[in-house]
Write an enzyme that holds these catalytic residues in place. Structure first.
Site, short mmCIF file in Angstrom:
data_model
loop_
_atom_site.label_atom_id
_atom_site.label_comp_id
_atom_site.label_asym_id
_atom_site.label_seq_id
_atom_site.Cartn_x
_atom_site.Cartn_y
_atom_site.Cartn_z
CG HIS A 174 2.83 -1.59 -10.31
ND1 HIS A 174 1.95 -1.00 -11.14
CD2 HIS A 174 3.01 -0.74 -9.28
CE1 HIS A 174 1.60 0.17 -10.64
NE2 HIS A 174 2.25 0.36 -9.52
CG HIS A 218 1.68 7.01 -2.42
ND1 HIS A 218 0.85 6.07 -1.89
CD2 HIS A 218 1.82 6.70 -3.74
CE1 HIS A 218 0.50 5.22 -2.85
NE2 HIS A 218 1.09 5.58 -3.97
CD GLU A 254 2.76 2.16 -5.72
OE1 GLU A 254 1.97 3.09 -5.93
OE2 GLU A 254 2.84 1.15 -6.46
CG ASP A 309 6.41 4.83 -6.63
OD1 ASP A 309 5.81 4.38 -5.64
OD2 ASP A 309 5.84 5.47 -7.53
CG HIS A 369 -2.69 4.82 -6.89
ND1 HIS A 369 -2.30 3.55 -7.24
CD2 HIS A 369 -1.56 5.44 -6.51
CE1 HIS A 369 -0.99 3.42 -7.12
NE2 HIS A 369 -0.52 4.56 -6.67
CG ASP A 425 1.37 8.16 -7.35
OD1 ASP A 425 2.51 8.28 -7.82
OD2 ASP A 425 1.00 7.20 -6.67
CE1 TYR A 475 2.19 7.83 -12.68
CE2 TYR A 475 0.07 8.74 -12.03
CZ TYR A 475 1.30 8.21 -11.70
OH TYR A 475 1.64 8.06 -10.38
CG HIS A 528 5.78 9.26 -10.76
ND1 HIS A 528 6.88 8.50 -10.43
CD2 HIS A 528 4.76 8.77 -10.00
CE1 HIS A 528 6.54 7.60 -9.52
NE2 HIS A 528 5.26 7.75 -9.24
FE1 FEO Z 1 1.50 5.11 -6.18
FE2 FEO Z 1 4.08 6.69 -7.64
O1 FEO Z 1 3.26 5.50 -6.48
#
Ligand code: FEO
Length: 389
Positions: free
Chosen positions: A27, A81, A83, A85, A147, A166, A194, A225
């Site tokens: 993104h 989370h 999101e 991913d 986040h 994250d 990051y 990640h």
């Molecule tokens: Fe906030 Fe790795 O997604």
């Protein structure tokens, strides 16, 4: 079909995620070293999956799980989370294990997952809630706005593992899973990048979370990640303490765009003047460096000089993009100024200064404006102004 296998990270705990070697833009954040979507399988009385992966890696995730246990046997899915991913393959997992309880935060995780994946077998938890999965306990710690509003980390006290999603992650594709198996400087550089690009706006929330997590005994931080931390846990915690406090180095970042090199010449003069003053200065032609790298350097540099010539009464769109991005990241503790050359109106330089103020920077030098090509005298005046800061 692929034959991906799980990787054991502790007794009966496996990494079952996916490595996205080709990811180059997350993104808008240029991820020059790819990324990974980390998910974990705990084989206890209740088979537990912590997070999933981006939907395009659902098959890989499921195959890794299947290399340990039939996915149909999953009893619990912790969705840290919303999101995509991390939650992207939730529907695929739920199809295979429809009775699995999906743990999420109340109310934001519940709202977000329901909006994305419809009604599944959710169980919403709040801070302090925990479940037993057999010989292990999972304690849930919501970390709102780290986040997203729904974000959560999970601690397993018997293992002393924090599943941090994250937090503490890096967009870094690697063939081995731990910090000590990789070049530490690269891992820390990616962790900083990051933090700067994802977590910079949330320093206060990060400090609060560090306070909560500070009391935990940690043997491993299993991130969402990049690599997992096991050897350098105190180092990454110290970095997060410093980054979330807004610590800056005695360092300058000079970033500019230029049409016919006049703004570039001013930029060079500014960078050299900072260096002459004993302040190392990074020099970025915005056309040659990804924004994610530039804001990472700005993040821990005390001084920031941004230059743009004027085009059609505006700043260059490249510089506008940087300043828009920077404003959203809400940087703290930066001293800044604007500069640029122009042919006639010269509106861009005031616009840059306004955007620097809007981003929260303290303006320490009035706009440096040069018509057409800077003369030797003008460049010398600029040098003297920087030396006098
Ligand atoms: Fe906030 Fe790795 O997604």
């Amino acid at each position: 079909m692929n034959n991906c296998k799980a990787i054991q990270i502790s007794d009966k705990i496996f990494w079952v995620g996916a490595v996205d070697w080709s990811m180059r833009n997350f993104h808008g954040y240029e991820t020059s070293r790819g990324t990974s979507y980390n998910a974990y399988l705990i084989v206890d009385d209740k088979i537990t999956l912590i997070d999933t992966a981006k939907v395009t890696f659902a098959e890989e995730l499921i195959n890794r799980i299947a290399s340990v246990v039939a996915p149909e046997k999953i009893d619990v899915v912790v969705s840290s989370h919303v999101e995509p991913d991390h939650s992207g393959a939730l529907r695929e997992v739920a199809k295979l294990a429809p009775n699995a309880e999906i743990i999420t935060t109340n109310p934001n995780g519940l709202k977000g997952l329901t909006a994305r994946y419809g009604q599944l077998n959710y169980r919403a938890v709040k801070s302090g809630d925990e479940i037993s999965i057999g010989s292990r306990t999972l304690q849930f710690v919501p970390t709102p706005m780290l986040h997203w509003p729904d974000s959560m980390v999970t601690y397993c006290p018997e293992e002393k593992i924090l599943f941090s999603n994250d937090a503490f992650g890096q967009h870094l594709a690697t063939s081995v899973r731990f910090d000590d198996e990789n070049d530490l400087a690269t891992v820390l550089a990616e962790a900083k990048k990051y933090y700067a690009n994802i977590l910079m706006p949330f320093g206060k929330q990060a400090q609060a979370a560090l306070k909560t997590l500070g009391g935990l005994e940690l043997r491993m931080i299993a991130t969402g990640h990049g690599v997992l931390w096991r050897k350098n846990i105190s180092k990454i915690l110290d970095c997060y303490r410093s980054w979330s406090a807004g610590d800056v180095d005695e360092r300058a970042v000079v970033v500019f765009d230029s049409m016919w090199h006049s703004t570039e010449i001013i930029a060079r003069t500014i960078a050299e003047a900072f260096a002459a003053k004993g302040i190392p200065a990074a020099f970025y032609d915005i056309k040659a460096t990804p924004l994610a790298d530039i804001v990472t350097d700005i993040f821990t540099s005390k001084y920031l000089a941004v230059g743009s010539p004027t085009i059609n009464n505006q700043m260059m769109p490249t510089i506008a993009a940087l300043l828009c991005y920077l404003k959203g990241l809400r940087p703290v503790n930066h001293k800044a100024f604007a500069f640029g050359s122009y042919g006639w109106g010269g509106q861009s330089i005031a616009q840059v200064e306004d955007e620097l103020k809007a981003a929260g920077c303290e303006i320490i030098l009035d706009k440096i404006r040069v018509a057409n090509v800077p003369t030797a005298k003008q460049l010398d005046d600029i040098t003297q102004k920087i030396l006098a800061l």
